[in-house]
Design a protein around this motif. Structure first.
Motif, PDB file in Angstrom:
ATOM      1  N   GLN A   1      25.439  66.357  12.922  1.00 51.50           N
ATOM      2  CA  GLN A   1      24.362  65.671  12.210  1.00 51.50           C
ATOM      3  C   GLN A   1      24.838  64.312  11.684  1.00 51.50           C
ATOM      4  O   GLN A   1      24.126  63.319  11.761  1.00 51.50           O
ATOM      5  CB  GLN A   1      23.872  66.508  11.043  1.00 51.50           C
ATOM      6  CG  GLN A   1      22.778  65.793  10.291  1.00 51.50           C
ATOM      7  CD  GLN A   1      22.342  66.542   9.071  1.00 51.50           C
ATOM      8  OE1 GLN A   1      23.156  66.856   8.209  1.00 51.50           O
ATOM      9  NE2 GLN A   1      21.072  66.857   9.018  1.00 51.50           N
ATOM     10  N   LEU A   2      26.077  64.302  11.166  1.00 51.17           N
ATOM     11  CA  LEU A   2      26.614  63.048  10.641  1.00 51.17           C
ATOM     12  C   LEU A   2      26.715  62.013  11.756  1.00 51.17           C
ATOM     13  O   LEU A   2      26.398  60.840  11.577  1.00 51.17           O
ATOM     14  CB  LEU A   2      27.983  63.287   9.996  1.00 51.17           C
ATOM     15  CG  LEU A   2      28.639  62.042   9.395  1.00 51.17           C
ATOM     16  CD1 LEU A   2      27.812  61.494   8.245  1.00 51.17           C
ATOM     17  CD2 LEU A   2      30.048  62.351   8.917  1.00 51.17           C
ATOM     18  N   ARG A   3      27.153  62.483  12.942  1.00 55.04           N
ATOM     19  CA  ARG A   3      27.263  61.562  14.091  1.00 55.04           C
ATOM     20  C   ARG A   3      25.905  60.973  14.435  1.00 55.04           C
ATOM     21  O   ARG A   3      25.757  59.787  14.679  1.00 55.04           O
ATOM     22  CB  ARG A   3      27.831  62.300  15.299  1.00 55.04           C
ATOM     23  CG  ARG A   3      29.299  61.953  15.547  1.00 55.04           C
ATOM     24  CD  ARG A   3      29.753  62.391  16.901  1.00 55.04           C
ATOM     25  NE  ARG A   3      29.181  63.665  17.295  1.00 55.04           N
ATOM     26  CZ  ARG A   3      29.916  64.729  17.646  1.00 55.04           C
ATOM     27  NH1 ARG A   3      31.227  64.646  17.658  1.00 55.04           N
ATOM     28  NH2 ARG A   3      29.345  65.836  18.007  1.00 55.04           N
ATOM     29  N   ARG A   4      24.895  61.835  14.399  1.00 58.08           N
ATOM     30  CA  ARG A   4      23.545  61.396  14.714  1.00 58.08           C
ATOM     31  C   ARG A   4      23.059  60.386  13.671  1.00 58.08           C
ATOM     32  O   ARG A   4      22.505  59.339  14.001  1.00 58.08           O
ATOM     33  CB  ARG A   4      22.626  62.626  14.716  1.00 58.08           C
ATOM     34  CG  ARG A   4      21.512  62.589  15.731  1.00 58.08           C
ATOM     35  CD  ARG A   4      20.611  63.794  15.554  1.00 58.08           C
ATOM     36  NE  ARG A   4      19.987  63.834  14.250  1.00 58.08           N
ATOM     37  CZ  ARG A   4      19.999  64.885  13.428  1.00 58.08           C
ATOM     38  NH1 ARG A   4      20.596  65.998  13.785  1.00 58.08           N
ATOM     39  NH2 ARG A   4      19.403  64.834  12.261  1.00 58.08           N
ATOM     40  N   LEU A   5      23.310  60.710  12.404  1.00 57.45           N
ATOM     41  CA  LEU A   5      22.905  59.802  11.331  1.00 57.45           C
ATOM     42  C   LEU A   5      23.584  58.446  11.473  1.00 57.45           C
ATOM     43  O   LEU A   5      22.973  57.399  11.268  1.00 57.45           O
ATOM     44  CB  LEU A   5      23.300  60.398   9.970  1.00 57.45           C
ATOM     45  CG  LEU A   5      22.404  61.456   9.374  1.00 57.45           C
ATOM     46  CD1 LEU A   5      23.010  61.975   8.070  1.00 57.45           C
ATOM     47  CD2 LEU A   5      21.022  60.887   9.101  1.00 57.45           C
ATOM     48  N   GLN A   6      24.844  58.486  11.858  1.00 54.30           N
ATOM     49  CA  GLN A   6      25.626  57.258  11.930  1.00 54.30           C
ATOM     50  C   GLN A   6      25.095  56.327  13.026  1.00 54.30           C
ATOM     51  O   GLN A   6      25.076  55.121  12.860  1.00 54.30           O
ATOM     52  CB  GLN A   6      27.105  57.605  12.126  1.00 54.30           C
ATOM     53  CG  GLN A   6      28.049  56.425  12.290  1.00 54.30           C
ATOM     54  CD  GLN A   6      28.080  55.508  11.055  1.00 54.30           C
ATOM     55  OE1 GLN A   6      27.261  55.608  10.159  1.00 54.30           O
ATOM     56  NE2 GLN A   6      29.007  54.574  11.064  1.00 54.30           N
ATOM     57  N   VAL A   7      24.635  56.918  14.132  1.00 53.69           N
ATOM     58  CA  VAL A   7      24.042  56.111  15.198  1.00 53.69           C
ATOM     59  C   VAL A   7      22.840  55.351  14.641  1.00 53.69           C
ATOM     60  O   VAL A   7      22.613  54.180  14.911  1.00 53.69           O
ATOM     61  CB  VAL A   7      23.598  57.014  16.366  1.00 53.69           C
ATOM     62  CG1 VAL A   7      22.745  56.228  17.357  1.00 53.69           C
ATOM     63  CG2 VAL A   7      24.811  57.627  17.044  1.00 53.69           C
ATOM     64  N   GLN A   8      22.100  56.040  13.783  1.00 55.62           N
ATOM     65  CA  GLN A   8      20.876  55.493  13.224  1.00 55.62           C
ATOM     66  C   GLN A   8      21.159  54.522  12.076  1.00 55.62           C
ATOM     67  O   GLN A   8      20.570  53.456  11.982  1.00 55.62           O
ATOM     68  CB  GLN A   8      20.049  56.684  12.727  1.00 55.62           C
ATOM     69  CG  GLN A   8      18.624  56.406  12.385  1.00 55.62           C
ATOM     70  CD  GLN A   8      17.967  57.685  11.866  1.00 55.62           C
ATOM     71  OE1 GLN A   8      18.426  58.808  12.141  1.00 55.62           O
ATOM     72  NE2 GLN A   8      16.918  57.546  11.112  1.00 55.62           N
ATOM     73  N   LEU A   9      22.102  54.903  11.178  1.00 50.63           N
ATOM     74  CA  LEU A   9      22.259  54.155   9.927  1.00 50.63           C
ATOM     75  C   LEU A   9      23.358  53.105   9.970  1.00 50.63           C
ATOM     76  O   LEU A   9      23.320  52.140   9.236  1.00 50.63           O
ATOM     77  CB  LEU A   9      22.532  55.127   8.765  1.00 50.63           C
ATOM     78  CG  LEU A   9      21.480  56.208   8.538  1.00 50.63           C
ATOM     79  CD1 LEU A   9      21.953  57.194   7.478  1.00 50.63           C
ATOM     80  CD2 LEU A   9      20.163  55.581   8.091  1.00 50.63           C
ATOM     81  N   ARG A  10      24.372  53.320  10.811  1.00 50.93           N
ATOM     82  CA  ARG A  10      25.478  52.381  10.958  1.00 50.93           C
ATOM     83  C   ARG A  10      26.101  51.969   9.629  1.00 50.93           C
ATOM     84  O   ARG A  10      26.224  50.803   9.279  1.00 50.93           O
ATOM     85  CB  ARG A  10      25.032  51.144  11.755  1.00 50.93           C
ATOM     86  CG  ARG A  10      24.550  51.565  13.139  1.00 50.93           C
ATOM     87  CD  ARG A  10      24.281  50.481  14.138  1.00 50.93           C
ATOM     88  NE  ARG A  10      24.704  49.138  13.858  1.00 50.93           N
ATOM     89  CZ  ARG A  10      25.875  48.605  14.246  1.00 50.93           C
ATOM     90  NH1 ARG A  10      26.740  49.350  14.891  1.00 50.93           N
ATOM     91  NH2 ARG A  10      26.149  47.369  13.997  1.00 50.93           N
TER      92      ARG A  10
END
Lengths: 220, 217, 285
Positions: C177-186
């Motif tokens: 989930q964190l990886r997914r968030l990071q793609v989005q939030l940078r």
């Protein structure tokens, strides 16, 4: 048992409660002393205890002195104050505060210390100022222990207020000592029963308050 | 100081009176609290109501209790026994809770292990539970001893002799040194008895010392 | 960009947690500080938001030294997630998440609305908003912790073993989930862990630390695995105990089975398109 019946009769008779020296006025005096002493001691002790708990500074001294204060004989403090400042309310009030302050300080710092350090750490990390940490985290979470200290102090003051009459102040000690001196057992016993009832009622209020607090999650 | 020196014999005899009232009460409260606390700890749902009502006893102011108690136990107000029983009740109010918590803190595992190696329940209580609850029991006992020693003096207003008599005499005759001597002696007595209890604790629980040292290093 | 410039931390009792540490954390990437306990990684993390003050050296955010900013204000601009969620037990989930916006003067209604958006972002069911932290599972509590850290949309996220205390299945879920968030939030993330798998899964850049905050190696996950700098890194990554040194052996019925150094199976090899490659002839082995 006849003494007890006489005492109850005395407590329940209307004329015992009436007039300037009646139980009504004495009870009001007793509660007034207690309230005044608690407000004064809380004003002194609560900030001190919270600061000690929050900063950890002065803790060793606080532990030592609150422990030592437990050994102070109430009658000694009240008679000493009586001789020092004369007859009236001032002397017993000094004694009440001296006796109440240690309990409140101890309750306050142990309440703050009992709060999970990790929650406090997280609160600081979110950017709460020291004051905000104290007010929004440490005080609410330590409230049961903090209030516990005030409860102990209250019990102590109610008990000691009975002795105030010995140095010339009012309160429910008045009829108690009057009965004692005049060998009026009904009056002495009756006044004692009223003091006990007042103490237990006030304590019951604290217990109820603490019980309500226990329903709120996370509160110590 | 002069006053204290001139009245030394009286101060000492009042100190003895003081001890004769407080020590039996402390001992009785401790010994009665052990079984009561142990039983209270095992009552499950009844534990808190029972301990709560024991605590309520502590809410009763001392002087009124000294006066009301004789009706229940048939002593005179000025009898030493009356004062001792009242102080025992106050001590119990504090000590039963301490004892219940002390026994409650002895882990179930240790207790089961003792039974598993074949100890009788009574034997397990004496050789495992009691020693393990020891430090917490001692802490409770110390609180009771200090507060009892300071409470005794209230009985002086009824005419019972103790260090409290120095307060009543001093107040009525306007002698500040008398009151000061009474306060100092009371605190001193509390401290000495406390140190004795700590010493006894070390003798009875020698393992505590090494633990404390290890925890401190 | 976060820069550690020759920072040292010595505690009053004489122990040195970090000695002369320097590192540049590029913006919009995840840097993992990897090391066993006592290597000073948490100390380094806490220097960024001034929970720890370096004895010497300085930490800069976008060129500005953090010591020039008041700690309280600095911390409100940086998200922080810790191992135990550190949630306030007497506040409901929604109020916990809304903490920093509220501190920064956002109205209660707006902060709560923001909190509900964040709950959705971290896959928390809306009905959990009115719960107290103790009524949530460990994994849910950590999600709330992440949502709280993101509440005021900070550029920087500090994460101190945030998934260390949840069970392995939930941990993997939270990591993806964190990886997914990071793609989005940078965000610029500094992530502390002692778990090598977690480091490889999350880090754009991994810093392997020895005790005292001494850098053993800095590199991408791939660089670390392919070219460990020394025996320490190699051992830390598990390259020496055979856990990551894998062998392919032909599988009965075709394809390949991957086994580790001790011969224990760890997986299968499939072709790029998901089909199994043709089994090589036994003679080829």
């Amino acid at each position: 048992m006849t003494h007890l019946m006489e005492a109850l009769q005395w407590v329940l008779s209307a004329e015992s409660w009436a007039g300037p020296g009646g139980l009504g006025v004495r009870t009001a005096e007793h509660l007034w002393y207690t309230l005044l002493a608690l407000v004064l001691s809380t004003a002194i002790a609560l900030p001190a205890g919270l600061v000690i708990g929050h900063t950890g500074r002065g803790r060793a001294l606080a532990v030592l002195s609150t422990g030592a204060a437990r050994a102070l004989p109430t009658l000694g403090i009240i008679t000493l104050a009586g001789l020092a400042v004369g007859i009236g309310l001032k002397a017993p009030m000094i004694a009440f505060v001296v006796l109440a302050v240690p309990s409140i300080i101890a309750g306050a710092y142990s309440g703050v210390e009992a709060v999970d350090r990790r929650v406090v750490d997280a609160a600081r990390a979110q950017g709460l100022s020291p004051w905000q940490v104290l007010v929004t985290v440490e005080v609410p979470l330590g409230l049961r222990l903090i209030l516990g200290g005030v409860r102990l102090a209250t019990l102590q003051v109610i008990a000691t207020a009975t002795l105030a009459a010995y140095v010339g102040a009012g309160g429910l000690g008045r009829p108690l000592f009057l009965g004692l001196r005049n060998h009026d057992y009904a009056m002495m016993l009756g006044a004692s029963l009223v003091v006990i009832a007042v103490a237990i009622l006030v304590d019951a209020l604290f217990i109820a308050a603490l019980r309500i607090l226990r329903r709120i999650p996370g509160i110590h | 100081m002069d006053w204290a020196l001139a009245n030394l014999p009286r101060i000492l005899s009042l100190t003895v009176d003081h001890l004769l009232l407080s020590l039996p009460a402390v001992a009785a409260a401790f010994l009665l609290a052990l079984p009561l606390g142990r039983v209270a700890d095992r009552l499950g749902r009844l534990r808190e109501p029972l301990l709560g009502s024991a605590g309520l006893l502590y809410a009763i102011p001392s002087l009124p209790l000294f006066i009301v108690l004789p009706i229940l136990i048939g002593t005179g107000v000025r009898d030493a026994l009356n004062v001792i029983v009242a102080l025992t009740l106050f001590g119990l109010a504090l000590m039963v809770r301490s004892a219940a918590d002390a026994f409650g803190a002895v882990s179930q595992d240790v207790r089961l292990a003792a039974v598993a190696v074949g100890q009788s329940r009574w034997g397990a209580f004496l050789t495992v539970e009691l020693p393990l609850a020891g430090p917490a029991l001692l802490a409770g006992l110390r609180v009771v001893s200090v507060s009892t020693i300071s409470l005794v003096s209230v009985s002086a207003v009824l005419g019972v002799a103790s260090l409290g008599s120095l307060f009543t005499d001093g107040f009525q005759r306007g002698i500040v040194p008398s009151i000061a001597a009474g306060i100092i002696m009371t605190v001193l007595l509390a401290v000495v008895v406390d140190l004795l209890l700590v010493g006894l604790g070390r003798l009875a629980m020698p393992w505590q010392r090494t633990q404390a040292r290890r925890a401190g290093s | 960009m976060i820069e550690f410039d020759h920072v040292t931390k010595t505690y009053p009792d004489g122990t040195t947690a970090v000695r002369d540490f320097s590192l540049t954390v590029p913006s919009h990437t995840t840097t993992v500080l990897l090391g066993s306990s006592g290597c000073g990684k948490t100390t380094l993390l806490r220097m960024v938001n001034r929970m720890v003050e370096p004895t010497s050296g300085e930490v800069r955010i976008d060129g500005e030294t953090v010591s020039s900013r008041p700690p309280v204000q600095l911390r409100r601009s940086i998200g922080y997630v810790m191992q135990h969620s550190g949630l306030m037990p007497h506040r409901r989930v929604v109020d916990n998440i809304a903490t920093v916006p509220r501190l920064n003067g956002v109205s209660r209604g707006a902060a709560q609305e923001r909190a509900r958006d964040l709950m959705e972002l971290v896959d928390l069911a809306p009905e959990l908003a009115r719960r107290y932290p103790a009524q949530l599972s460990g994994g849910q509590q950590q999600r709330v912790g992440v949502a709280r850290a993101l509440a005021d949309d900070p550029n920087i996220l500090l994460m101190d073993e945030p998934f260390g205390a949840v069970d392995p299945l939930v941990r993997v879920e939270l990591q993806s989930q964190l990886r997914r968030l990071q793609v989005q939030l940078r965000k610029t993330i500094i992530f502390v862990t002692h778990d090598i798998d977690e480091a490889l899964a999350l880090g754009d850049q991994i810093v392997v630390l020895r005790s005292g905050g001494e850098v053993a190696q800095i590199g991408t996950p791939r660089e670390l695995v392919e070219e460990p700098a020394d025996a320490f890194v190699s051992r830390f990554l598990g390259l020496q105990d055979g856990r990551r040194r894998l062998h392919a052996s032909p599988r009965v019925g075709g394809g390949w089975t991957v086994v580790d150094d001790t011969g224990r199976p760890v997986g299968l090899i499939e072709g790029e398109d998901g089909t199994e490659p043709a089994a090589p002839s036994p003679e080829g082995c």
